[in-house]
Design a protein around this motif. Sequence first.
Motif, PDB file in Angstrom:
ATOM      1  N   PHE A  22     -12.745 -77.489  87.300  1.00 59.65           N
ATOM      2  CA  PHE A  22     -11.431 -78.118  87.354  1.00 59.65           C
ATOM      3  C   PHE A  22     -10.487 -77.487  86.337  1.00 59.65           C
ATOM      4  O   PHE A  22      -9.328 -77.181  86.643  1.00 59.65           O
ATOM      5  CB  PHE A  22     -11.572 -79.620  87.088  1.00 59.65           C
ATOM      6  N   ALA A  23     -10.963 -77.303  85.100  1.00 56.26           N
ATOM      7  CA  ALA A  23     -10.119 -76.752  84.030  1.00 56.26           C
ATOM      8  C   ALA A  23      -9.778 -75.289  84.279  1.00 56.26           C
ATOM      9  O   ALA A  23      -8.634 -74.861  84.067  1.00 56.26           O
ATOM     10  CB  ALA A  23     -10.828 -76.911  82.680  1.00 56.26           C
ATOM     11  N   CYS A  24     -10.749 -74.509  84.735  1.00 62.75           N
ATOM     12  CA  CYS A  24     -10.503 -73.088  84.983  1.00 62.75           C
ATOM     13  C   CYS A  24      -9.488 -72.907  86.112  1.00 62.75           C
ATOM     14  O   CYS A  24      -8.568 -72.084  86.011  1.00 62.75           O
ATOM     15  CB  CYS A  24     -11.817 -72.387  85.316  1.00 62.75           C
ATOM     16  N   LEU A  25      -9.639 -73.680  87.173  1.00 60.93           N
ATOM     17  CA  LEU A  25      -8.698 -73.588  88.294  1.00 60.93           C
ATOM     18  C   LEU A  25      -7.294 -73.980  87.860  1.00 60.93           C
ATOM     19  O   LEU A  25      -6.310 -73.379  88.318  1.00 60.93           O
ATOM     20  CB  LEU A  25      -9.165 -74.481  89.447  1.00 60.93           C
ATOM     21  N   TYR A  26      -7.178 -74.954  86.963  1.00 64.62           N
ATOM     22  CA  TYR A  26      -5.866 -75.364  86.458  1.00 64.62           C
ATOM     23  C   TYR A  26      -5.171 -74.186  85.771  1.00 64.62           C
ATOM     24  O   TYR A  26      -3.982 -73.922  86.003  1.00 64.62           O
ATOM     25  CB  TYR A  26      -6.038 -76.531  85.492  1.00 64.62           C
ATOM     26  N   GLY A  27      -5.909 -73.444  84.946  1.00 69.86           N
ATOM     27  CA  GLY A  27      -5.321 -72.274  84.290  1.00 69.86           C
ATOM     28  C   GLY A  27      -4.915 -71.202  85.288  1.00 69.86           C
ATOM     29  O   GLY A  27      -3.841 -70.587  85.166  1.00 69.86           O
ATOM     30  N   ILE A 104       2.122 -76.790  80.619  1.00 71.94           N
ATOM     31  CA  ILE A 104       0.728 -77.159  80.387  1.00 71.94           C
ATOM     32  C   ILE A 104       0.654 -78.634  80.030  1.00 71.94           C
ATOM     33  O   ILE A 104       1.282 -79.084  79.072  1.00 71.94           O
ATOM     34  CB  ILE A 104       0.119 -76.310  79.247  1.00 71.94           C
ATOM     35  N   ASP A 105      -0.079 -79.397  80.814  1.00 69.92           N
ATOM     36  CA  ASP A 105      -0.257 -80.831  80.568  1.00 69.92           C
ATOM     37  C   ASP A 105      -1.499 -81.022  79.706  1.00 69.92           C
ATOM     38  O   ASP A 105      -2.628 -80.908  80.186  1.00 69.92           O
ATOM     39  CB  ASP A 105      -0.415 -81.566  81.905  1.00 69.92           C
ATOM     40  N   PHE A 117     -10.071 -73.461  80.327  1.00 71.89           N
ATOM     41  CA  PHE A 117      -8.702 -73.445  80.850  1.00 71.89           C
ATOM     42  C   PHE A 117      -8.027 -72.119  80.496  1.00 71.89           C
ATOM     43  O   PHE A 117      -7.397 -71.475  81.348  1.00 71.89           O
ATOM     44  CB  PHE A 117      -7.906 -74.616  80.275  1.00 71.89           C
ATOM     45  N   THR A 118      -8.170 -71.691  79.249  1.00 69.51           N
ATOM     46  CA  THR A 118      -7.603 -70.415  78.812  1.00 69.51           C
ATOM     47  C   THR A 118      -8.284 -69.252  79.530  1.00 69.51           C
ATOM     48  O   THR A 118      -7.644 -68.235  79.827  1.00 69.51           O
ATOM     49  CB  THR A 118      -7.746 -70.264  77.287  1.00 69.51           C
TER      50      THR A 118
END
Length: 301
Positions: A22-27, A104-105, A117-118
């Motif tokens: 989820f975090a990687c896709l957000y980035g 960035i939220d 995320f980064t």
Amino acid sequence: MSFSNDVRHEISTSVNDKDRRFACLYGMLLFCRVLTIGHICFQSESLTSAELFSRLFEAVFKYKPVSSEHIRKNGAILHTCDVFGENAASVFQKYRLDESKRTIDSEIIATNSLGVFTAGIFLACGSVNDPSKEYHLEFACPEEEIALQLQTLLRDIGVTAKTVIRRGQNIVYIKGSESIEDTLTFIGAPQCTLELMNMKIYKDIRNKANRIANCDAANIDKVIKAAMKQIEDIKLIDSTIGIDTLNDELREVAQLRLDNIDMSLQEIGESLSEPISRSGVNHRFKKLAKLADDIRNGGCR
């Protein structure tokens, strides 16, 4: 394979659970080429990045993006993943995206997900030079505001990054081997970090060796390789069980090697609190090497 692709490949193997996906896709989404409520377009010359985007999107949204590719004038293949209509709108809803601006939220990214995320940002728009040539890592950001937010994020983890506009793109870049090492480690590429560190050690020792006018070239290479191997072993021990867990004899010789990469075994022996011979120092390094090998083989953790 380029060093950038090595980093992308290592990152992709670590994105292996629900939160990290989820975090990687957000980035990757925030820094992709097109991000509107009716159309999302992720593009990359890296097949690794494009395939990971498609897999992550399917895992999170149960929908596979439309994939295509075309050959650029320079011969490079551009890989594209498109999401349209309601499927794109669902992304905006799930990630609370704002079509008017990319931002960035911080509430979406938990502290333990910030690194991955980064990593997603790097997969979307990052690149790093071959460390044998130059120490340079950069992100080609889609908008000025989000470039500044990325610069702040990097500063918060202790990395100094600067911004510049190049050919109309907002570039966030990092110079200096230590800052790049910190960044690569933070985004989940420790093996590439180690490769960069080894290259730096090699270059440092080589530069010092070149200043020694009458030194035999074969002996220099032997010393360089031995010192690089010793430092690699010591750093592995320190990152796993810690140098402080070693006995006094091994800890002292390990610290001396880390602080003096160009010292000979004889010089190290003479610098110890209780001086010993060259063969005695070599014996201690063999013990450190055996401990490092045990760690690599799954023991001593």
